[in-house]
Write a protein that holds these residues in place. Structure first.
Motif, PDB file in Angstrom:
ATOM      1  N   VAL A 178       0.883  -1.173   0.006  1.00 39.91           N
ATOM      2  CA  VAL A 178      -0.083   0.119  -0.014  1.00 39.91           C
ATOM      3  C   VAL A 178       0.659   1.310   0.133  1.00 39.91           C
ATOM      4  O   VAL A 178       0.689   2.246  -0.517  1.00 39.91           O
ATOM      5  CB  VAL A 178      -1.010   0.005   0.991  1.00 39.91           C
ATOM      6  CG1 VAL A 178      -1.481   1.352   1.362  1.00 39.91           C
ATOM      7  CG2 VAL A 178      -2.098  -0.963   0.927  1.00 39.91           C
ATOM      8  N   LEU A 233       0.582   5.308  -0.991  1.00 44.48           N
ATOM      9  CA  LEU A 233       0.439   6.177   0.107  1.00 44.48           C
ATOM     10  C   LEU A 233       1.546   6.147   1.191  1.00 44.48           C
ATOM     11  O   LEU A 233       2.736   5.495   0.736  1.00 44.48           O
ATOM     12  CB  LEU A 233      -0.644   5.531   1.252  1.00 44.48           C
ATOM     13  CG  LEU A 233      -2.170   5.271   0.544  1.00 44.48           C
ATOM     14  CD1 LEU A 233      -2.880   4.613   1.791  1.00 44.48           C
ATOM     15  CD2 LEU A 233      -2.519   6.519   0.280  1.00 44.48           C
ATOM     16  N   HIS A 268      -6.383   0.857   0.960  1.00 41.61           N
ATOM     17  CA  HIS A 268      -6.428   1.712  -0.054  1.00 41.61           C
ATOM     18  C   HIS A 268      -7.032   1.619  -1.358  1.00 41.61           C
ATOM     19  O   HIS A 268      -7.098   0.276  -1.684  1.00 41.61           O
ATOM     20  CB  HIS A 268      -4.686   2.005  -0.588  1.00 41.61           C
ATOM     21  CG  HIS A 268      -4.684   2.922  -1.850  1.00 41.61           C
ATOM     22  ND1 HIS A 268      -4.941   4.373  -1.919  1.00 41.61           N
ATOM     23  CD2 HIS A 268      -4.222   2.472  -2.992  1.00 41.61           C
ATOM     24  CE1 HIS A 268      -4.654   4.653  -3.072  1.00 41.61           C
ATOM     25  NE2 HIS A 268      -4.121   3.906  -3.645  1.00 41.61           N
TER      26      HIS A 268
END
Ligand code: NAD
Length: 260
Positions: free
Chosen positions: A143, A147, A258
């Motif tokens: 992720v 992010l 996400h």
């Protein structure tokens, strides 16, 4: 059997996510090379797979060592008669605020994630092009390929970088039938994450239970960890999907942490 007689090299597969992918690949009929730092640890995983009826070999490979990567890849091609899948999975985590991050730690993490991905990709692409039957390259992103989180500057930077490498491989590899994709897991309970829980608790001044609930799983749809099996199933899907319709992509497996 979705991967019958496919040959796969999986880096960092003596433990955690890589190990489960190796087990799942062998179940699907693949011949798997367990590539990891320690030959003994890699051999133990290979033995486990062979004992359950699969085909596996162990390779001592530090993914930051050009000679070891090239020699290990050549040994797999020689023993198993080619190479169809590379899973560039070896990785570590080092957490610290940027202002306290040592340059040595930054370089150590980047070397394993970024240099390791490059060296294994180059060796795999050379082998795949030589044999002329295409192939799949799968990067273990995160992720954190999409992010950022505090304390993880080197990791977030390296995981974002893998998207760039995969997209470049997708473009350069297409003419030879080589596909490249990235799997982006959320938090998975492996030694890598178990080590981080107390470290984050200390760095953030909160309890370990709070790290799990309010940091790691806060934004998932159901407060659940992703499992090694979830990631392994995704890795089977990507390797078995055999056209360049699906290349240069990233797939996030994270209980909705996400959403792309
Ligand atoms: P893990 O610690 O269980 O396994 C990592 C493996 O990589 C170990 O066997 C280790 O020996 C090996 N390794 C480390 N440095 C190496 C090197 N230089 N050369 C070869 N092997 C090396 O960790 P894991 O959680 O299974 O992580 C695997 C991958 O998944 C990593 O790239 C990690 O960043 C990624 N990932 C993990 C999570 C998670 O929550 N566990 C989430 C997203 C992404």
């Amino acid at each position: 059997m979705q991967l019958k007689d496919k040959v796969a090299i999986i880096t960092g597969s003596a433990s955690g996510i890589g190990k489960e992918i190796a087990i799942e690949y062998a179940r699907e009929g693949a011949k798997v090379a367990i590539a990891d730092l320690s030959l003994a640890a890699a051999q133990a995983t290979a033995d486990e797979i062979v004992k359950s009826g699969g085909q596996a070999m162990a390779v001592a490979m530090d993914v930051t060592d050009e000679v070891a990567v090239d020699a290990g890849t050549a040994a797999v091609v020689e023993r198993f008669g080619g190479l169809d899948v590379l899973i560039s999975n070896a990785g570590i985590q080092i957490i610290a605020p940027i202002v306290d991050f040592t340059y040595a730690d930054w370089k150590k993490l980047s070397a394993i994630h970024t240099d390791g991905a490059f060296l294994t990709t180059r060796a795999a692409m050379r082998a795949m092009i030589r044999q002329g039957r295409g192939g799949a390259i799968i990067y273990m992103g995160s992720v954190h390929s999409h992010l950022a989180s505090p304390l993880k500057s080197a990791y977030v930077t390296a995981k974002h970088g893998l998207l760039g490498l995969a997209r470049t491989v997708a473009k350069e590899g297409a003419k030879d039938g080589i596909r490249a994709n990235v799997i982006c897991p959320g938090f998975v309970r492996t030694p890598l994450v178990d080590k981080q829980i107390p470290e984050q608790a200390q760095a953030l001044g909160i309890s370990e239970a709070d790290v799990i609930k309010n940091v790691m799983l806060k934004d998932t749809v159901d407060g659940e960890f992703t499992t090694v099996q979830d990631v392994a199933r995704c890795a089977v899907f990507l390797a078995a999907f055999n056209t360049t319709a699906l290349t240069g992509q990233s797939i996030t497996v994270s209980h909705g942490w996400h959403m792309q």
